[in-house]
Design an enzyme around this catalytic site. Sequence first.
Site, PDB file in Angstrom:
ATOM      1  N   HIS A 208       0.971  -1.174  -0.126  1.00 45.71           N
ATOM      2  CA  HIS A 208       0.109  -0.024   0.152  1.00 45.71           C
ATOM      3  C   HIS A 208       0.798   1.238   0.132  1.00 45.71           C
ATOM      4  CE1 HIS A 208      -3.721   2.034   1.467  1.00 45.71           C
ATOM      5  NE2 HIS A 208      -2.911   2.881   1.241  1.00 45.71           N
ATOM      6  N   GLU A 275      -3.776   7.002  -3.072  1.00 43.81           N
ATOM      7  CA  GLU A 275      -3.452   5.808  -2.438  1.00 43.81           C
ATOM      8  C   GLU A 275      -3.403   4.662  -3.786  1.00 43.81           C
ATOM      9  OE1 GLU A 275      -5.347   4.667   1.024  1.00 43.81           O
ATOM     10  OE2 GLU A 275      -5.002   6.768   2.195  1.00 43.81           O
ATOM     11  N   ARG A 291      -8.084  15.059   2.461  1.00 45.25           N
ATOM     12  CA  ARG A 291      -7.879  15.545   3.703  1.00 45.25           C
ATOM     13  C   ARG A 291      -6.676  15.236   4.351  1.00 45.25           C
ATOM     14  NH1 ARG A 291      -7.569  10.882   6.724  1.00 45.25           N
ATOM     15  NH2 ARG A 291      -8.735   9.173   5.902  1.00 45.25           N
TER      16      ARG A 291
END
Length: 447
Positions: A208, A275, A291
Amino acid sequence: MFQKILIANRGEIALRVLRACKELGIQTVVVHSTADADAMHVRLADESVCIGPPPSRDSYLNIHQIVAACEITGADAVHPGYGFLSENAKFADILAAHNITFIGPTGDHIRIMGDKIEAKRTAKRLGIPVVPGSDGAVSEEKEAKRIAAEIGYPVIIKASAGGGGRGMKVAHTEADLEVALQTARSEAGAAFGDDAVYIEKYLQKPRHIEVQVFGDGFGRGVHFGERDCSLQRRHQKVWEEANSPALNAEERSRIGGVCAKAIADLGYSGAGTIEFLYENGEFYFIEMNTRLQVEHPVTEAITGIDLVHEQIRVASGGGLSVKQEDIKFNGHAIECRINAEDPRTFTPSPGTITHFHTPGGLGIRVDSGVYSGYKIPPYYDSLIGKLIVHGRNRVECMMRLRRALDEFVVDGIKTTLPLFRDLVGNADIANGDYDIHWLEKYLAKEE
């Protein structure tokens, strides 16, 4: 620049934003529930307003009470932190209607990226690599089987409005698909009030990787490098690093440039995180968070740039303080999320902290709003603090982290500190050899 900022959050992130405001000479207002009356950010703010009882829906998620607090105190901007209302487009729109600046992107950009299907379409249009899968929501089993056959098994079914691992199911064969589709839709409807789901190729052993981006709202964007967030439990991040041990300089520059250009083309304003899943040298977009991230301090550690200062500057119309060529990456940083949880079962452990001692020394930062005698309430997220360690390289950073964990003391409640003391001595972690499934496999062996 703003005269007074209201911080619509609690805990360590509220204190983090408050400190940035004080450094910029901006007056602060914090809102709090009755459960947080003695919290550190309430004690340190210039003004505080109680907005309701402990349940989040009656306090930190109560938009009308927060707007009223702005009007009562004369706050001209709101920083939402992360969680709660930080990605609530309606909240951003209501603040704009009251001539109060939302320190974040526009409501429209929050809406686009909050819808996983629309976010994927937008990412594809902007040139961001995406995971092979459906172009939109899938409701019919026949259509699901066709798409799965095209992209190949295994596949993962995800809730369009999802997050936190809810509404996600993996199908390894066609026989699994029907049940997975029905289950994912049912979970999505119950959790988010929207049962729309989509299908993607399920990657076997990905990492990730997320890229920190900023836009000035006027067509300029930059990236602040990537973070590796692969150590997760039930899709919740536990340990984050910058830079990723898996990437080389060429890959880092390539994906960072793609993301910065996309943010510029989107006309995005403020902080965002794009991401990806990363496998075999390829990046696959999964979502964008509009955010500040919990793990933003590791980026600050390797760049030396205060991201909250940058958020406030951009929201006030001052633009970005740096160009891409000004952003330099120095050393390595790791963040451990210290939660009030049993380190084996991960059940919450609210209660009174009888003794609290944080580590110190070169390269050590602790972001926490707790103190000795503080009572952890049972109503909110279990995060009580973050240990961030910086070193000239990853080896030095790991050694410094080991020492810092040994110094960290939290008595009176159970915490995840013992887990991190185990991890820092693990050979796979030391070698940076892990993926998003590693931690759950490790924990299963320990049981």
